[in-house]
Design a protein around this motif. Sequence first.
Motif, PDB file in Angstrom:
ATOM      1  N   GLU A  68      63.173 -22.435  61.020  1.00 46.09           N
ATOM      2  CA  GLU A  68      62.214 -21.890  59.838  1.00 46.09           C
ATOM      3  C   GLU A  68      61.291 -22.758  59.481  1.00 46.09           C
ATOM      4  N   CYS A  72      58.587 -19.828  60.884  1.00 52.30           N
ATOM      5  CA  CYS A  72      57.760 -18.641  59.179  1.00 52.30           C
ATOM      6  C   CYS A  72      56.613 -18.951  59.555  1.00 52.30           C
ATOM      7  N   TYR A 175      64.684 -15.704  43.555  1.00 54.01           N
ATOM      8  CA  TYR A 175      64.762 -15.176  43.962  1.00 54.01           C
ATOM      9  C   TYR A 175      63.098 -14.736  43.739  1.00 54.01           C
ATOM     10  N   LYS A 182      59.796 -14.229  53.038  1.00 57.27           N
ATOM     11  CA  LYS A 182      60.521 -15.280  53.576  1.00 57.27           C
ATOM     12  C   LYS A 182      62.570 -15.984  53.019  1.00 57.27           C
ATOM     13  N   CYS A 183      62.264 -16.897  53.512  1.00 51.31           N
ATOM     14  CA  CYS A 183      63.597 -17.313  52.961  1.00 51.31           C
ATOM     15  C   CYS A 183      63.858 -18.724  52.206  1.00 51.31           C
ATOM     16  N   TYR A 235      69.558 -10.294  48.276  1.00 48.41           N
ATOM     17  CA  TYR A 235      68.467 -10.546  49.626  1.00 48.41           C
ATOM     18  C   TYR A 235      69.835  -9.957  50.738  1.00 48.41           C
ATOM     19  N   GLN A 237      71.582 -10.634  54.263  1.00 47.92           N
ATOM     20  CA  GLN A 237      72.209 -12.650  55.077  1.00 47.92           C
ATOM     21  C   GLN A 237      71.068 -12.362  56.765  1.00 47.92           C
ATOM     22  N   VAL A 238      70.726 -13.457  57.008  1.00 47.86           N
ATOM     23  CA  VAL A 238      70.287 -13.553  58.714  1.00 47.86           C
ATOM     24  C   VAL A 238      71.200 -14.432  58.681  1.00 47.86           C
ATOM     25  N   LYS A 264      70.737 -18.462  56.437  1.00 44.38           N
ATOM     26  CA  LYS A 264      69.817 -18.208  56.350  1.00 44.38           C
ATOM     27  C   LYS A 264      69.695 -17.290  55.639  1.00 44.38           C
ATOM     28  N   PHE A 265      69.487 -16.880  53.846  1.00 40.62           N
ATOM     29  CA  PHE A 265      69.019 -15.589  53.612  1.00 40.62           C
ATOM     30  C   PHE A 265      67.833 -15.235  53.021  1.00 40.62           C
ATOM     31  N   GLN A 266      67.488 -13.612  52.593  1.00 40.74           N
ATOM     32  CA  GLN A 266      66.199 -13.216  52.734  1.00 40.74           C
ATOM     33  C   GLN A 266      65.730 -12.574  51.761  1.00 40.74           C
ATOM     34  N   LYS A 267      65.061 -12.902  50.844  1.00 42.61           N
ATOM     35  CA  LYS A 267      63.809 -11.571  50.203  1.00 42.61           C
ATOM     36  C   LYS A 267      63.648 -10.519  51.387  1.00 42.61           C
TER      37      LYS A 267
END
Length: 268
Positions: A68, A72, A175, A182-183, A235, A237-238, A264-267
């Motif tokens: 990532e 990204c 956060y 983004k993550c 968040y 979850q990816v 990997k967790f995304q906002k």
Amino acid sequence: GTFQKKGHSARVLRPEEAEKLAKDQVLVSEFKQLKLEKEAQKNWDLFYKRNSTNFFKDRHWTTREFQELKACREFADQKLTILEAGCGVGNCLFPLLEEDLNIFAYACDFSPRAVEYVEKNALYSTERCKVFQCDLTKDDLLDNVPADSVDVVTLIFVLSAIHPEKMHLVLKNIYKVLKPGKCVLFRDYGLYDHAMLRFKSGSKLGENFYVRQDGTRSYFFTEEFLSQLFKAEGYEQVVNEYVQRETVNRKEDLRVPRVFLQSKFQKP
């Protein structure tokens, strides 16, 4: 040899391991638990005093495991801003800055001594990095990092050292500085890792939570617990999966099962 597999199934214990964990139900007294919480920073500072920069190996696997960091980017040489939350003495930070010249990194740690080691490193440059001392459970990251300014947060073997009741405060804090979309890249100890099975009786603080002899603590994550923790703070979850590695030493007939959670967790 080493075997590795990724997936959603937790490690299955061998009968003797299950028996050992079932027997070990006595918790450390509440008095001692409060003392450990109060002295957490002091214990990590002493850890770095004893081990200086020699304890952890430089983590050159970060960019390999976390594609990532490349993915990204919208174009090849795009500058990325990262935050390494819990940077220790820079074992992950400096290999990353060396490998990727288009990164500016914020880095923080609980231990003032660890921060000092980062500042003294020959590779440390204020043009590419800003390091600061921070207790992620109570010091506001916005004092050092602008809101919504970070492309990637790395949280690598950090959350496990924090009391489970305070972990959500770390995620809430992170956060605020993460850009939308983004993550957070996460890697930490998973349930039934070899380290968890090696704790002696009298080390247990709570479910999947233990104290080492030096007073530092370690939590062992399940996929479900981590997922709930991040989702509760908003968040998405990816990826969230176990990485199971088994190192086999045939000569000594030793099997060392390592279990990590890589996520990997995304906002939004």
